[in-house]
Design a protein around this motif. Structure first.
Motif, short mmCIF file in Angstrom:
data_model
loop_
_atom_site.label_atom_id
_atom_site.label_comp_id
_atom_site.label_asym_id
_atom_site.label_seq_id
_atom_site.Cartn_x
_atom_site.Cartn_y
_atom_site.Cartn_z
N GLY A 1 0.79 -1.22 0.00
CA GLY A 1 0.00 0.00 0.00
C GLY A 1 0.83 1.27 0.00
N THR A 2 2.04 1.20 0.53
CA THR A 2 2.90 2.39 0.55
C THR A 2 3.48 2.64 -0.84
OG1 THR A 2 3.44 1.80 2.82
CG2 THR A 2 4.76 3.52 1.82
N ASP B 1 -6.64 7.27 -0.11
CA ASP B 1 -5.94 6.15 0.52
C ASP B 1 -7.00 5.27 1.17
OD1 ASP B 1 -4.54 4.31 1.97
OD2 ASP B 1 -3.20 5.73 2.95
N SER C 1 -4.08 -1.28 0.35
CA SER C 1 -3.10 -2.22 0.88
C SER C 1 -3.81 -3.53 1.16
CB SER C 1 -2.50 -1.69 2.18
OG SER C 1 -1.83 -2.73 2.87
N LYS D 1 -5.56 -6.00 7.07
CA LYS D 1 -6.57 -5.12 6.47
C LYS D 1 -7.89 -5.86 6.25
CE LYS D 1 -3.22 -2.04 5.82
NZ LYS D 1 -3.00 -0.88 6.69
#
Ligand SMILES: *Cc1c(COP(=O)(O)O)cnc(C)c1O
Length: 368
Positions: A62-63, A160, A184, A189
């Motif tokens: 996700g980053t 995001d 992500s 998650k």
């Protein structure tokens, strides 16, 4: 009742799928194709459809999705990106990775999400190239207003959605408002792989094409780089295959998370604790986050009672030690107070009502 092992017990989450997931490994051995194959391609189609957008592109995490997403939106080194400071720092890390400049916006004291008035104030004073809106804890931000504001000023908008898979408002899913949205699939998650994973979703074919190039060396075709700053950030075939098993279960899991949050709301009754408003489809209860002015005391009590808990997140981005005194003149009153007061209780789909009752009872027994 057995004690809760973790704030998010992933063994209980994944164990029911063990046979199906083991089948994936067998298929892979037989097939012998591991990177960017049919599983990633199929997952990308299925996830785009789930989000109500045209394109999804799998990436490594996700980053990376944030970093590659900023590049795909055309954000250049030295340009300013507006974002909140209470969302774990991932947006800041993506901005740092491309040498852009973070500009912090305060949050609303009830939703903990980006405050539109604070955003307007920032946009009036500074030349902002893009906005990152995080849907924190699973709760859709004030995204209609923010997306109107961004498009009226010609500013790019990134959502995001790493904590908000499947949240929707007026039929529109998380990830379908922005020019681009990031996800992500970190194991904890709402939709989690058995390792790292991420995705970018977008309605824009040009942006999708750029992301595909950035995730693979800047190539437009094999061994030919047409974009600088391309690198390797791919979603694995194995993780994609696992995510395809899990995606059809996401709505059910989200519903159970919301039910748990609802139960906490009915059960926790403590004069020193502020409960979050978790109701409706626009909050998928990724984290159940309460607030108190005496957090250290509550945490100590919960530790003594063996209730797993955590802080999301303790250090606001503009006060991260890496920045030294770079943002010492930036003051975000609400974000700073929240970082000192928030505390996360266990909330994962496999928790049963008895466990939720037990956590709530332990919280109610706290004597500050
Ligand atoms: C988890 C998370 C990320 C980062 O995802 P990784 O896959 O761990 O890199 C980004 N933003 C938010 C809000 C997150 O919760």
């Amino acid at each position: 009742m057995k004690p809760l092992k973790a704030i998010n017990d992933l063994f209980r989450h994944n164990q029911p799928l063990e046979a199906q997931i083991s089948g994936v490994f067998k298929r892979f051995f037989d097939k012998g194709w591991y990177i960017l194959g049919s599983e990633v391609g199929s997952f990308e189609k299925e996830f785009a459809q789930y989000c109500g957008v045209e394109f999804a592109i799998g990436v490594a995490n996700g980053t990376d999705a944030i970093e590659l997403g900023l590049r795909a939106l055309g954000v250049q080194a030295g340009q300013k990106v507006a974002l909140v400071a209470n969302a774990g720092g991932y947006g800041t890390i993506g901005i740092n990775a491309i040498d852009a400049v973070p500009v912090y916006v305060d949050v609303d004291a009830t939703t903990f999400n980006m405050d539109v008035k604070s955003l307007e104030a920032v946009l009036d004073k500074q030349d902002i190239k893009a906005i990152i809106v995080t849907h924190l804890y699973g709760n859709l931000a004030n995204i209609d207003e923010i997306s109107n504001l961004a498009s009226s000023k010609g500013i790019k908008l990134m959502e995001d959605c790493a904590q908000a898979h499947g949240a929707y408002r007026q039929g529109k899913k998380a990830g379908s408002w922005g020019d681009l949205a990031t996800f992500s699939f970190y194991p904890t998650k709402n939709l989690g792989a058995l390792g790292d994973g991420g995705a970018i979703v977008t309605k824009d074919a040009t942006i999708a094409e750029r992301v595909k190039q950035f995730r693979q060396y800047g190539w437009d075709q094999k061994y030919r780089s047409t974009l600088c700053y391309g690198r390797n950030s791919r979603l694995d075939e194995i993780q994609a295959a696992i995510l395809r098993i899990k995606l059809p279960l996401l709505n059910e899991w989200n519903a159970r998370r919301s039910a748990i949050a609802g139960l906490y709301g009915a059960l926790i009754n403590h004069p020193r604790i502020i409960l979050p408003r978790v109701s409706g489809a626009d909050h998928v209860a990724h984290l159940y986050v309460i607030r108190t002015g005496q957090r250290a005391s509550l945490s100590q009590h919960l530790r003594a009672s063996d209730v797993p808990h955590d802080i999301h997140f303790p250090v606001p981005d503009h006060r991260q030690p890496m920045f030294l005194d770079r943002f010492s003149d930036v003051v975000l009153p609400v974000s700073e107070v929240l970082c000192n007061e928030v505390l996360t209780l266990p909330c994962f789909p496999e928790m049963n009502d008895e466990e939720v009752n037990w956590v709530a009872a332990a919280v109610n027994k706290w004597i500050p």
